[in-house]
Design an enzyme around this catalytic site. Structure first.
Site, PDB file in Angstrom:
ATOM      1  N   HIS A 238       0.821  -1.209   0.000  1.00  0.00           N
ATOM      2  CA  HIS A 238       0.000   0.000   0.000  1.00  0.00           C
ATOM      3  C   HIS A 238       0.853   1.257   0.000  1.00  0.00           C
ATOM      4  O   HIS A 238       0.604   2.207  -0.739  1.00  0.00           O
ATOM      5  CB  HIS A 238      -0.908   0.016   1.240  1.00  0.00           C
TER       6      HIS A 238
ATOM      7  N   CYS B 157      -1.513  -3.611 -16.647  1.00  0.00           N
ATOM      8  CA  CYS B 157      -2.066  -2.630 -15.711  1.00  0.00           C
ATOM      9  C   CYS B 157      -1.466  -2.778 -14.317  1.00  0.00           C
ATOM     10  O   CYS B 157      -1.873  -2.091 -13.387  1.00  0.00           O
ATOM     11  CB  CYS B 157      -3.585  -2.728 -15.642  1.00  0.00           C
TER      12      CYS B 157
END
Length: 556
Positions: free
Chosen positions: A186, A486
């Site tokens: 994250h 992606c």
């Protein structure tokens, strides 16, 4: 004396400044018994602290927006988990203080997750941060956090919680270095969104003395301790050269000989759109729709709410391509109304498309909402499924899209090695592939993407991973269809050239990376990219692959 350390570069740029360490605090409360008559009061204290921490995380998310908001909202839900709260209250009822009950309840849950093989290591790290925030509030001590400083500095930490990373002030925090973490954690993703140079998984980072001058190269992962004046000048010159190249490179993504490689943005919702537009994104290559579902873990959002959110993103890219990933729930993104609570190994269980096929009404509502959101808009809508394993998965998804009346291209994400190995078979059912290199690396090497100890296996330069990318791209070319990337691999400018050489037809990344990738691609011909890709695949390690590609492109 100048020394060089190497970690994993996760966010481009150079930062030179003095070291400042993340604040620490003793957050293990004493184990003492309370009289029975105090239990109700202590339970009230615990509930208030939990609600305050959840509200603070939500507020931080609202301030940060974008991907950070989704991460922090997930943490707020974690704080309010009813099973955890029930355990806290049980412990208080038998004599624990509120702070000790919170500490022990979270420790028990943490041990449960760790015992499942640490496939939820990223969730464990976030869980620790939530626990620390609640305990700190109950003890009345400051939360460990970003140091106070009037002068810019380089932040050093064992790891950075999303709540800290999301609100870093780029005018004060020149860059950051962590001892733990991985390239797809994250904090790494949020660092790229902020445009702050960052290096993670650097052994011994916390041993760097306060006030030491270091230079951080977020592109190479190198840390120069006590850099010489010559080294500083060299790094600053390289940074200035990169900045000039960024300013000079405009327009659609392409190699120097005109081979087009559309550069798209990864977005988590409407809040991410302005940065993508400003960076010149040619569309969206990954619209993560999870953010809508994190508001309420017990109920799916209504069709109307989904239509409104999707339309905001679609309307921002007239005549552009917007690729929407349907809900990817499960593993480290559990939702109470969808995902099983008792899976022994959630990362290898019911997640992504498997979850949606078990709950067809949720998939149907989302596809119907996307169809309505696109009505009347001059946008090229494409919809893809996460965690496609084989042709049967691809067919089930394509059938669901048609049944919902969706006028769009249907695609499959390649995140599981079986999908890369059988890509031509999958392409009999769908019209495009999109490589999610983060999960593809995780499943190829059995290396959790949140665990710093196995970060070398998460490196997207690993030749075995490049082989799987090549297989997918070759299959798409043979079928006359497209194959994009992606995952975070696309945000590495040098690797973007290699991916182009492997036959990838589009690249999608965080908005902050688009100018770097555009400028780098524009320097090389397609033939040079192809030679660099072949050289990288011929090596035996990620480091060798990177060096081999660099040598080809620099003409060595």
């Amino acid at each position: 004396m100048e020394t060089t350390l190497r970690g994993v570069g996760v966010s481009h740029g150079v930062a030179i400044g003095e070291v400042r360490h993340m604040g620490t605090a003793v957050l293990e409360p004493p184990a003492k018994q309370i009289p029975a008559e105090d239990a109700e009061r202590e339970q009230g204290r615990a509930r208030k602290a939990v609600e305050a921490v959840a509200a603070d995380l939500m507020a931080r998310g609202n301030l940060a927006g974008g991907e950070a908001q989704a991460v922090l909202e997930a943490q707020a839900m974690m704080a309010q988990d009813p099973e955890l709260m029930a355990d806290v209250e049980r412990r208080i009822a038998v004599g624990s203080t509120a702070e000790r009950a919170v500490y022990d309840a979270f420790a028990a849950y943490r041990a449960l997750l760790a015992g499942a093989g640490e496939y939820l290591a990223g969730r464990v790290a976030d869980l620790d941060d939530v626990r620390n925030r609640i305990v700190a509030r109950l003890l009345g001590v400051p939360m460990p956090g970003v140091p106070d400083s009037d002068e810019p500095y380089v932040l050093i930490a064992r790891d950075l919680a999303p709540a800290d990373t999301a609100l870093l002030d780029p005018t004060l925090v020149l860059g950051f270095v962590t001892e733990e973490g991985g390239p797809t954690s994250h904090s790494a993703i949020l660092a790229r969104a902020l445009g702050v140079p960052a290096v993670v998984a650097l052994p011994g980072a916390c041993e760097l003395a306060e006030g030491t001058v270091i230079a951080v190269d977020g592109s190479t992962g190198e840390i120069f301790v006590n850099p010489s004046a010559e080294k500083k000048a060299q790094l600053q010159a390289a940074a200035a050269e990169r900045k000039a190249a960024l300013a000079a490179a405009t327009g659609p993504g392409a190699t120097s000989d005109g081979h087009k490689v559309p550069l798209l943005a990864n977005v988590g919702g409407p809040a991410d759109v302005p940065a993508a537009v400003e960076a010149g994104a040619e569309g969206v290559g990954l619209f993560r729709t999870e953010f809508l579902f994190l508001d309420d873990s017990k109920n799916a959002p209504s069709e109307e709410k989904q239509v409104e959110a999707y339309r905001q993103v679609l309307a921002a890219f007239p005549e552009g391509r917007v690729v929407v990933r349907v809900l990817d729930a499960g593993a480290d993104k559990p939702l109470d109304f969808l995902t099983p609570a008792d899976e022994p190994n959630p990362a290898l269980g019911v997640r992504g498309l498997r979850t949606l096929l078990d709950h067809p009404e949720v998939l149907r509502t989302q596809l119907t909402a996307l169809a309505k959101a696109a009505e009347g808009l001059p946008v090229y809508l494409e919809v893809m499924a996460p965690m496609v394993a084989d042709r049967a998965d691809a067919k089930a998804f394509a059938d669901a899209c048609r049944e919902a009346g969706l006028r769009a291209k249907f695609g499959a994400m390649v995140e599981i090695p079986s999908a890369a190995l059988r890509a031509r078979s999958i392409l009999q059912e769908v019209e495009f592939l999109s490589l999610g290199t983060n999960d593809l690396a995780q499943y190829t090497f059995a290396a959790d993407r949140q665990v710093g100890a196995v970060s070398r296996l998460q490196d997207p330069w690993q030749p075995a991973l490049l082989d799987l990318v090549a297989l997918s791209a070759e299959a798409a070319k043979a079928e006359g269809k497209s194959c994009g990337v992606c995952g975070e691999a696309a945000s590495d400018p040098l690797l973007a050239c290699v991916l182009t050489g492997l036959g990838v037809t589009s690249l999608s990344m965080g908005a902050a990376s688009i100018p770097y990738v555009r400028a780098t691609l524009a320097k090389y011909t397609l033939a040079q990219c192809e030679r660099a890709a072949a050289a990288a695949r011929a090596t035996e390690s990620a480091e060798e692959a990177r060096s081999a590609a660099q040598a080809v492109l620099s003409g060595e």
